[in-house]
Design a protein around this motif. Structure first.
Motif, PDB file in Angstrom:
ATOM      1  N   LEU A  76       0.870  -1.171   0.000  1.00  0.00           N
ATOM      2  CA  LEU A  76       0.000   0.000   0.000  1.00  0.00           C
ATOM      3  C   LEU A  76       0.910   1.224   0.000  1.00  0.00           C
ATOM      4  N   ASN A  77       0.838   2.010  -1.062  1.00  0.00           N
ATOM      5  CA  ASN A  77       1.779   3.120  -1.210  1.00  0.00           C
ATOM      6  C   ASN A  77       1.441   4.346  -0.388  1.00  0.00           C
ATOM      7  N   VAL A  78       0.334   4.325   0.326  1.00  0.00           N
ATOM      8  CA  VAL A  78       0.023   5.434   1.224  1.00  0.00           C
ATOM      9  C   VAL A  78       0.957   5.352   2.430  1.00  0.00           C
ATOM     10  N   HIS A  79       1.470   6.495   2.879  1.00  0.00           N
ATOM     11  CA  HIS A  79       2.372   6.522   4.035  1.00  0.00           C
ATOM     12  C   HIS A  79       1.535   6.496   5.314  1.00  0.00           C
ATOM     13  N   SER A  80       1.291   5.293   5.788  1.00  0.00           N
ATOM     14  CA  SER A  80       0.463   5.115   6.981  1.00  0.00           C
ATOM     15  C   SER A  80       1.319   5.198   8.240  1.00  0.00           C
ATOM     16  N   SER A  81       0.774   5.838   9.230  1.00  0.00           N
ATOM     17  CA  SER A  81       1.439   5.913  10.536  1.00  0.00           C
ATOM     18  C   SER A  81       1.347   4.550  11.213  1.00  0.00           C
ATOM     19  N   LEU A  82       2.366   4.214  11.964  1.00  0.00           N
ATOM     20  CA  LEU A  82       2.317   2.987  12.753  1.00  0.00           C
ATOM     21  C   LEU A  82       1.253   3.080  13.842  1.00  0.00           C
ATOM     22  N   ASP A  83       0.792   4.300  14.134  1.00  0.00           N
ATOM     23  CA  ASP A  83      -0.243   4.520  15.137  1.00  0.00           C
ATOM     24  C   ASP A  83      -1.637   4.647  14.538  1.00  0.00           C
ATOM     25  N   ALA A  84      -1.765   4.479  13.213  1.00  0.00           N
ATOM     26  CA  ALA A  84      -3.082   4.570  12.570  1.00  0.00           C
ATOM     27  C   ALA A  84      -3.966   3.425  13.061  1.00  0.00           C
ATOM     28  N   VAL A  85      -5.247   3.697  13.190  1.00  0.00           N
ATOM     29  CA  VAL A  85      -6.200   2.697  13.670  1.00  0.00           C
ATOM     30  C   VAL A  85      -7.200   2.382  12.569  1.00  0.00           C
ATOM     31  N   GLY A  86      -7.326   1.097  12.228  1.00  0.00           N
ATOM     32  CA  GLY A  86      -8.388   0.650  11.341  1.00  0.00           C
ATOM     33  C   GLY A  86      -7.982   0.250   9.939  1.00  0.00           C
ATOM     34  N   LEU A  87      -6.791   0.640   9.483  1.00  0.00           N
ATOM     35  CA  LEU A  87      -6.402   0.309   8.107  1.00  0.00           C
ATOM     36  C   LEU A  87      -6.270  -1.198   7.914  1.00  0.00           C
ATOM     37  N   THR A  88      -5.554  -1.846   8.803  1.00  0.00           N
ATOM     38  CA  THR A  88      -5.389  -3.298   8.694  1.00  0.00           C
ATOM     39  C   THR A  88      -6.741  -3.999   8.778  1.00  0.00           C
ATOM     40  N   ALA A  89      -7.577  -3.547   9.675  1.00  0.00           N
ATOM     41  CA  ALA A  89      -8.913  -4.136   9.818  1.00  0.00           C
ATOM     42  C   ALA A  89      -9.727  -3.957   8.543  1.00  0.00           C
ATOM     43  N   ALA A  90      -9.621  -2.796   7.913  1.00  0.00           N
ATOM     44  CA  ALA A  90     -10.397  -2.515   6.700  1.00  0.00           C
ATOM     45  C   ALA A  90     -10.002  -3.429   5.551  1.00  0.00           C
ATOM     46  N   PHE A  91      -8.705  -3.536   5.265  1.00  0.00           N
ATOM     47  CA  PHE A  91      -8.344  -4.386   4.136  1.00  0.00           C
ATOM     48  C   PHE A  91      -8.433  -5.862   4.492  1.00  0.00           C
ATOM     49  N   SER A  92      -8.224  -6.215   5.747  1.00  0.00           N
ATOM     50  CA  SER A  92      -8.394  -7.616   6.151  1.00  0.00           C
ATOM     51  C   SER A  92      -9.847  -8.057   6.006  1.00  0.00           C
ATOM     52  N   ALA A  93     -10.771  -7.206   6.413  1.00  0.00           N
ATOM     53  CA  ALA A  93     -12.200  -7.521   6.281  1.00  0.00           C
ATOM     54  C   ALA A  93     -12.591  -7.645   4.809  1.00  0.00           C
TER      55      ALA A  93
END
Length: 131
Positions: A76-93
């Motif tokens: 994922l080429n977006v620069h996500s913060s290690l403290d971001a909440v929900g990104l992993t959950a969104a693509f995993s779902a």
């Protein structure tokens, strides 16, 4: 540069890219730094049972290393913060909806998702649906 924390911004800019190489996860019960240097893994994790390396399928074949499954890498080429909440959950779902397994590695700048090789294109399209 600070990574993005806001979920909607992350999802709008997810920009997934499929790597052309095929990868495998392999394990070494006895830690050997020579293996790591020789194989130059894309990823590594120390577990109590041994060291897991993520290497290309071709490296495994050339080095006669056993592996079980073959994966493609979607970054994922977006620069996500290690403290971001929900990104992993969104693509995993989203991938779970499509019955696609996901092995996720969060690095400093980006998230990287290893998906079964035969479902890589389907996974890429599914992640694009999040935008």
């Amino acid at each position: 540069m600070t990574g993005i924390k806001e979920l909607q911004t992350l999802l709008a800019n997810v920009d997934p890219v499929l790597d052309e190489r095929s990868f495998v996860f392999c394990t070494f019960p006895d830690f050997n730094s020579n293996d790591i240097c020789r194989l130059n893994p894309i990823g590594m994790f120390q577990e109590k049972e041994g060291v897991t390396l993520i290497i290309t399928k071709q490296q495994a074949i050339d080095s006669h290393i056993d592996y079980e499954s073959v994966y493609k890498l979607i970054s994922l080429n977006v620069h996500s913060s290690l403290d971001a909440v929900g990104l992993t959950a969104a693509f995993s779902a989203k991938l779970a909806e499509k019955n696609i397994s996901a092995n996720v590695v969060a690095a400093y700048y980006h998230d990287h998702i290893f998906v079964p090789e035969e479902k890589a294109e389907q996974a890429l399209m599914a992640i694009c649906e999040l935008q």
